[in-house]
Design a protein around this motif. Structure first.
Motif, PDB file in Angstrom:
ATOM      1  N   THR A   6      -4.152   1.132  -3.634  1.00  0.00           N
ATOM      2  CA  THR A   6      -4.949   0.225  -2.814  1.00  0.00           C
ATOM      3  C   THR A   6      -5.682   0.945  -1.681  1.00  0.00           C
ATOM      4  O   THR A   6      -6.318   0.283  -0.864  1.00  0.00           O
ATOM      5  N   ILE A   7      -5.628   2.265  -1.658  1.00  0.00           N
ATOM      6  CA  ILE A   7      -6.311   3.019  -0.605  1.00  0.00           C
ATOM      7  C   ILE A   7      -7.810   2.730  -0.606  1.00  0.00           C
ATOM      8  O   ILE A   7      -8.459   2.722   0.433  1.00  0.00           O
ATOM      9  N   TRP A   8      -8.347   2.429  -1.777  1.00  0.00           N
ATOM     10  CA  TRP A   8      -9.797   2.211  -1.895  1.00  0.00           C
ATOM     11  C   TRP A   8     -10.234   0.904  -1.264  1.00  0.00           C
ATOM     12  O   TRP A   8     -11.404   0.714  -0.979  1.00  0.00           O
ATOM     13  N   GLU A   9      -9.294   0.011  -1.030  1.00  0.00           N
ATOM     14  CA  GLU A   9      -9.627  -1.240  -0.361  1.00  0.00           C
ATOM     15  C   GLU A   9      -9.922  -1.017   1.122  1.00  0.00           C
ATOM     16  O   GLU A   9     -10.518  -1.868   1.766  1.00  0.00           O
ATOM     17  N   THR A  10      -9.514   0.128   1.666  1.00  0.00           N
ATOM     18  CA  THR A  10      -9.753   0.431   3.077  1.00  0.00           C
ATOM     19  C   THR A  10     -11.010   1.270   3.285  1.00  0.00           C
ATOM     20  O   THR A  10     -11.383   1.552   4.420  1.00  0.00           O
ATOM     21  N   VAL A  11     -11.659   1.670   2.201  1.00  0.00           N
ATOM     22  CA  VAL A  11     -12.841   2.526   2.272  1.00  0.00           C
ATOM     23  C   VAL A  11     -14.061   1.711   1.856  1.00  0.00           C
ATOM     24  O   VAL A  11     -14.029   1.017   0.836  1.00  0.00           O
ATOM     25  N   GLN A  12     -15.138   1.803   2.627  1.00  0.00           N
ATOM     26  CA  GLN A  12     -16.358   1.080   2.271  1.00  0.00           C
ATOM     27  C   GLN A  12     -17.038   1.735   1.083  1.00  0.00           C
ATOM     28  O   GLN A  12     -16.938   2.936   0.871  1.00  0.00           O
TER      29      GLN A  12
ATOM     30  N   ILE B 128       1.087   5.233  -0.404  1.00  0.00           N
ATOM     31  CA  ILE B 128       0.263   6.427  -0.229  1.00  0.00           C
ATOM     32  C   ILE B 128       1.097   7.651  -0.570  1.00  0.00           C
ATOM     33  O   ILE B 128       2.246   7.778  -0.132  1.00  0.00           O
TER      34      ILE B 128
ATOM     35  N   ARG C  11     -15.683   1.763  -5.531  1.00  0.00           N
ATOM     36  CA  ARG C  11     -14.443   2.475  -5.848  1.00  0.00           C
ATOM     37  C   ARG C  11     -14.750   3.554  -6.887  1.00  0.00           C
ATOM     38  O   ARG C  11     -15.244   3.246  -7.975  1.00  0.00           O
TER      39      ARG C  11
ATOM     40  N   MET D 199       0.834  -1.202   0.000  1.00  0.00           N
ATOM     41  CA  MET D 199       0.000   0.000   0.000  1.00  0.00           C
ATOM     42  C   MET D 199       0.870   1.255   0.000  1.00  0.00           C
ATOM     43  O   MET D 199       1.403   1.664   1.020  1.00  0.00           O
TER      44      MET D 199
END
Length: 148
Positions: free
Chosen positions: A59-65, A42, A68, A40
């Motif tokens: 991959t930041i979007w994998e941590t956001v519900q 950033i 995408r 990841m």
């Protein structure tokens, strides 16, 4: 309890291109450009004088519900400056394609200019001259109190 908006993940297709654009054309400061955990990376950039940053990452979007967002899908992001003519000159000198300032009304806060990043994310820059006197969050708190 006070809640501060401090980081906005921004959908881009090429992190390096976006980092270079925001750093070199818009003048944001690169706060972080690293792999923060395995796999990841950033890149976090902050506009001069701001308490809020943008974050770029594969991959930041994998941590956001939620879904995408597509690169270029954010519109209406807004920066504020105390002198829009000076900001326009500075940005044009950096090579940014930014619109000429448009005054929608004579009141402070009613003059804007616009630009897009390489993916098409849209930004507005608003002139708010009273920012010279006080930070925007203080002015908005005062305005909210007057409306109660």
């Amino acid at each position: 309890m006070q809640y501060t908006l401090e980081v906005i993940p921004l959908p881009v297709s090429d992190i390096d291109r976006a980092r270079d654009f925001y750093r070199d054309r818009v003048g944001f400061h690169v706060d972080i450009d690293q792999e923060v955990m395995p796999g990841m990376r950033i890149v976090q950039l902050t506009p001069p004088g701001s308490g809020c940053s943008i974050a770029l990452g594969d991959t930041i979007w994998e941590t956001v519900q939620g879904p995408r967002p597509a690169p270029g899908s954010y519109q209406g992001l807004q920066l504020c400056v105390p002198d829009i003519k000076a900001a326009h000159t500075e940005l044009v000198e950096r090579g940014l394609q930014v619109s000429d300032p448009v005054q929608y009304a004579p009141a402070d806060g009613a003059t804007f200019m616009y630009f897009k990043d390489p993916d098409g994310n849209g930004w507005a820059i608003q002139e708010y001259r009273r920012r010279v006197e006080k930070p925007l969050h203080e002015l908005l708190t005062e305005l909210a109190a007057q409306q109660r």
